[in-house]
Write a protein that holds these residues in place. Sequence first.
Motif, PDB file in Angstrom:
ATOM      1  N   UNK A  91       0.840  -1.212   0.000  1.00 38.40           N
ATOM      2  CA  UNK A  91       0.000   0.000   0.000  1.00 38.40           C
ATOM      3  C   UNK A  91       0.869   1.255   0.000  1.00 38.40           C
ATOM      4  N   UNK A  95       1.509   4.335  -3.049  1.00 33.97           N
ATOM      5  CA  UNK A  95       1.488   5.795  -2.867  1.00 33.97           C
ATOM      6  C   UNK A  95       2.777   6.453  -3.364  1.00 33.97           C
ATOM      7  N   UNK A  96       3.869   5.683  -3.334  1.00 29.62           N
ATOM      8  CA  UNK A  96       5.158   6.235  -3.764  1.00 29.62           C
ATOM      9  C   UNK A  96       5.356   6.092  -5.273  1.00 29.62           C
ATOM     10  N   UNK A  97       4.320   5.639  -5.953  1.00 27.96           N
ATOM     11  CA  UNK A  97       4.395   5.545  -7.411  1.00 27.96           C
ATOM     12  C   UNK A  97       5.156   4.324  -7.904  1.00 27.96           C
ATOM     13  N   UNK A  99       4.845   0.728  -9.186  1.00 25.16           N
ATOM     14  CA  UNK A  99       3.771  -0.128  -9.712  1.00 25.16           C
ATOM     15  C   UNK A  99       3.750  -1.472  -9.003  1.00 25.16           C
ATOM     16  N   UNK A 133      12.849   1.704 -14.287  1.00 25.53           N
ATOM     17  CA  UNK A 133      12.363   2.545 -13.203  1.00 25.53           C
ATOM     18  C   UNK A 133      13.426   3.589 -12.891  1.00 25.53           C
TER      19      UNK A 133
ATOM     20  N   UNK B 104       4.829  13.696  -2.248  1.00 26.47           N
ATOM     21  CA  UNK B 104       3.896  12.761  -2.877  1.00 26.47           C
ATOM     22  C   UNK B 104       3.334  13.387  -4.164  1.00 26.47           C
ATOM     23  N   UNK B 292      -0.893   4.975   4.512  1.00 28.86           N
ATOM     24  CA  UNK B 292       0.395   4.546   5.087  1.00 28.86           C
ATOM     25  C   UNK B 292       1.513   5.591   4.915  1.00 28.86           C
ATOM     26  N   UNK B 308      10.834  10.497  -2.395  1.00 26.11           N
ATOM     27  CA  UNK B 308       9.642  11.116  -2.950  1.00 26.11           C
ATOM     28  C   UNK B 308       8.879  10.076  -3.779  1.00 26.11           C
ATOM     29  N   UNK B 309       7.644  10.441  -4.143  1.00 29.45           N
ATOM     30  CA  UNK B 309       6.905   9.614  -5.083  1.00 29.45           C
ATOM     31  C   UNK B 309       7.557   9.757  -6.444  1.00 29.45           C
ATOM     32  N   UNK B 310       7.484   8.702  -7.234  1.00 30.57           N
ATOM     33  CA  UNK B 310       8.038   8.777  -8.577  1.00 30.57           C
ATOM     34  C   UNK B 310       7.310   9.853  -9.373  1.00 30.57           C
TER      35      UNK B 310
END
Lengths: 142, 312
Positions: A91, A95-97, A99, A133, B104, B292, B308-310
């Motif tokens: 999960x 959120x961190x992108x 996949x 990635x 994010x 989360x 960070x988020x991609x």
Amino acid sequence: MPEAFEPKIVAFFCNWCTYLAADLAGTSRIKYAPNARVVRVMCSGRVDPQFVMDAFAKGADGVLIGGCHPGDCHYQEGNYKALRRVELLKRLLRQMGVEEERFRLEWISAAEGERVKIVIDDMVEKLRALGPRVPARRQEVA
Amino acid sequence: MKPKVAFYWCASCGGCEEAVVDLDEEILNVVNAVDIVFWPVALDFKRRDVEAMPDGSILASFINGAIRNSEQREMAETLRAKSQVVVAFGSCAQLGGIPGLANLFDAKEILQEVYGDGVRPQMVHRENGHSLSLPEFFDTVLALDRVIGVDYYLPGCPPTPKIIAGALHALLGADLPPKGAVLAPDHALCEQCPRKDTRPEKLVLKEFKRPHQMIADQQTCLLAQGLACLGPGTRAGCEALCPQGNMPCTGCFGPTSRVRDFGAKALSAIASVIDGNTEAEIARALDAVPDPAGTFYRYSLPSSLLGRRRMG
Ligand code: SF4
Ligand code: SF4
């Protein structure tokens, strides 16, 4: 033609089941994609979520955790521990992108050499479809 | 001559400035012991005043807030050059803090959310041959040590008066702590918590609850009551302020020295108390942890391993 993208997979395999299965796959001359770098751990429950984050941060395209089937853990509970963490970690990674195809937990017993091949080949194929990635840190501006 | 100190804020809420004022009488001792040469929130100094100081002439600069635009980075660099010691003051400077949750998203998404399709701020404004420019707004919020060298870290959102006073004494004293030190105890918060004796050795929970869904008992360990208290993975130092106020710890003091990624470790601690062996049972237990990233990286996303988020 550009060369085919070869995804890098960091595979944490438990000493008692999945690592033996990978060994068996080798001695049985089962051919599978060479993309997984196997790290032997004593138990899938030993895989600290920090290891997974570290692998992704250092450029892994996928992370695979292999452990004994439910009920078969050498340490009774380790694989359940892994499952609880993985469910929460999935999960967070979403959120961190990252996949979902990039992070996988599989139960593979010592006898299932063939399954090592099926899982790794399948993961490589999916990661190829996703493409490389870019680790987030390299996207920083400053 | 009294040693010179500076206070500065970057991407922060002002709470850290307030924390300095909250030192009460102790602030008078501080003011007597040092010469405050820069403190934009409280005293009228300008950037050019700092720029005019010789390099290394400030004993210590206390910088709070994260770095999220080019002006903050420039000020941090200037203060670094002028100071012998730089202290990252509070969670945002130490770990990225609450503003770090912006990681994010990226700059474009944030500007779209705030301004929509309306009028956008102009980066450069020209008038009668003069021009004014806005700082560059970064995609990624950074902890202070990603842009300048940091000598000490003061954890907390904000650091408590006791932690601040302790740090000031340490810095003004003869024996400086080792460089890179976090100036707070290096063990888990639970050890400071008055509820610790009620935390069971082996804890298992079928489900978590969110603080608004229950009235927690005042004495029992909050984690044992089903609240996702991050005390087991958080550094001590605040004396369990939140549990003392009947609220679970959300982790503002960050990790101990043995942990590299606070969120990953805190996640592990929370996952380990789930009572469930199937995906469905585990999913049910996790219903009360809907976010989360916001739960485990509330104060530390920029200093996490992924950062960070991609993007894109
Ligand atoms: S309430 Fe939180 S900080 Fe206190 S003992 Fe329980 S888990 Fe630890
Ligand atoms: S209890 Fe946790 S969140 Fe509250 S002040 Fe202490 S460290 Fe910060």
